[in-house]
Design a protein around this motif. Sequence first.
Motif, PDB file in Angstrom:
ATOM      1  N   TRP A  61      41.874  37.400  35.700  1.00 37.04           N
ATOM      2  CA  TRP A  61      41.588  36.367  34.897  1.00 37.04           C
ATOM      3  C   TRP A  61      40.114  35.964  35.117  1.00 37.04           C
ATOM      4  O   TRP A  61      39.789  35.724  36.248  1.00 37.04           O
ATOM      5  CB  TRP A  61      42.650  35.400  35.223  1.00 37.04           C
ATOM      6  N   PRO A 100      45.218  31.719  33.406  1.00 44.23           N
ATOM      7  CA  PRO A 100      46.091  32.468  32.804  1.00 44.23           C
ATOM      8  C   PRO A 100      46.273  31.744  31.176  1.00 44.23           C
ATOM      9  O   PRO A 100      46.304  30.776  31.312  1.00 44.23           O
ATOM     10  CB  PRO A 100      47.251  32.706  33.245  1.00 44.23           C
ATOM     11  N   ASN A 102      39.823  26.336  29.151  1.00 46.82           N
ATOM     12  CA  ASN A 102      39.410  27.177  30.164  1.00 46.82           C
ATOM     13  C   ASN A 102      38.033  27.098  30.627  1.00 46.82           C
ATOM     14  O   ASN A 102      37.397  27.114  31.824  1.00 46.82           O
ATOM     15  CB  ASN A 102      40.122  28.576  30.083  1.00 46.82           C
ATOM     16  N   ASN A 148      37.248  41.195  33.852  1.00 45.15           N
ATOM     17  CA  ASN A 148      37.547  39.954  33.747  1.00 45.15           C
ATOM     18  C   ASN A 148      38.224  39.455  32.136  1.00 45.15           C
ATOM     19  O   ASN A 148      37.484  39.959  31.016  1.00 45.15           O
ATOM     20  CB  ASN A 148      36.496  39.035  33.810  1.00 45.15           C
TER      21      ASN A 148
END
Length: 564
Positions: A19, A23, A39, A455
Amino acid sequence: MYNMSLPEQRSAKGCRLSWRHEPLHADDPVTAWQSLLHNRGLNESDPFFSPRLSDLPDPFLMTDMDKAASRVADAVENGEAIHIFGDFDADGVNGTAILVEALHSTGAEVTFSIPHRADEGHGIGVEPVRAAVEAGCKLGLSVDTGTTCFDACSAAHELGFDLIVSDHHLPESELPAAFALLNPARADCGFADRQLCGTGVAFFLLMAVWKVLGDRGNRPAFDLRQLLDRVAVATVADVMDLVGANRILVYHGLQRLNNEPSVGMRALIAVAKVKKEISVETIGFYLAPRINAAGRLQHGEAAMRLLSTRDEDEAARLASELDETNKQRRLVEAEAFKQAELILGDSRTLALYDQRWHAGVVGLVAGRLARKHGRPAAVGFVTPEGAVRVSLRGRPGFHIGELLNGCSEHLEGFGGHAGAGGGTIKAGQWDRFCETFAQVVADQAEHASDFLSHNIDGVLSLGALHSALADRLARFEPIGKGNPACSWLIRDLHIADRRNLKGGVVRLKLTDGSHWIDGIVFGANGMSDAIEPGLTVSVIGQLQKDEWRGNGAVQFVIEDLITS
């Protein structure tokens, strides 16, 4: 509840998934976008999405800028001759071009010199300093070079020649005796998070000079924004992180390239036959190679003259010459690569040199070998003095700088970072270098796979792949090093159809049983057997608008996959 764990299985390219942030799983485009913003610590109105030139840092926050800008302003007002010491790569020639063009606009007498890659190498030599002094210059400016040129700086000081170094390369523990040293990498600086390329440093110097002249009532009429197309190209070509000041410079530089490019850039775009909107990718694949070709095979002066000219006929001629030089570079590189493969045979040690090889392509050949064989390569040429000088390139999981350190007893001089480096082999030490090189590569290879990871920003269902999401993801442009494209995982898709297109491109029809998406693979090496119709795969890549089909269509650009 969603299964938030990522597959433990390695991808087709040998990567483990991880990640990038927290998540994220989304079945619809709104949830995908809002979760991504959360995020990334952003919101819809964040300044990140609307970079402004007014948000650039104050150039006078750079160590030595007050002294440097005042000295240049004095030279402009007093009619002193100024000499620019450039470099032969895309960063060096673009930086030289913007200094020459801007200072010429003030009426200053400006000359320049660019070293020859094979004969002189990087850096400022003592002789060019003496030549500038003999020509009547009292002030010199370097761009993309000079931080470690101790002899040249000392000679300038002894001759009463004020040499201002503007550079971005790492300094040694001691600094040279320059009149001023503009380098964000200095321990006592850190300007713009030490992310600028050489041309970027030169641009901030010009900003400061314009400010000083303005405060004195003599601000030049020349608009420095005209230079941003070349600042952007240099920043991308030198693979700088596209964050902070660089994001602002490249964002506005791309606008300039697409709407009001300089005369030289317009000619270069024409010979490169670029028809689509110019992006970071366009710079990397079409513009930068042609600029670099001059310094690789001939002399960087031709590129510099193209990038600073205001004459359309001269620009067309020089751009055509660079295009032909780039074609020649491709041929020379391809022939050297073919010869290297024959010399290596079944050897697993990718270290070799040949007197036939040109200094300007050995790094490119090393890169091709490293990509093909998945481990570092050292490729050398023979200097006029008979020494072997090698260029090293690596792969993810290996560290070229540490590799060179491990071989240091066989090197006279060397330098490098994680992905690339080079050095000169001590006389009579080639075989020992190869033995040590092989051992250090083997040592790094034991743990290289531990560092191979991809990633992931989130896991999406096909229902989330909407044109509105693709439009919003495009707001992260300019995408590049330090600001990577959003990468998504889509699980368990059935391959319904495959079409092989020109240039190794493969187009797929993918379905989850309810929804469909077009997938496209650019260069399917290593994945071709896993993307046959009838198979089920989890794909990793980017959501983009499908400009070819239009009408709001989207496609998924597949960068890697996991077989089921």
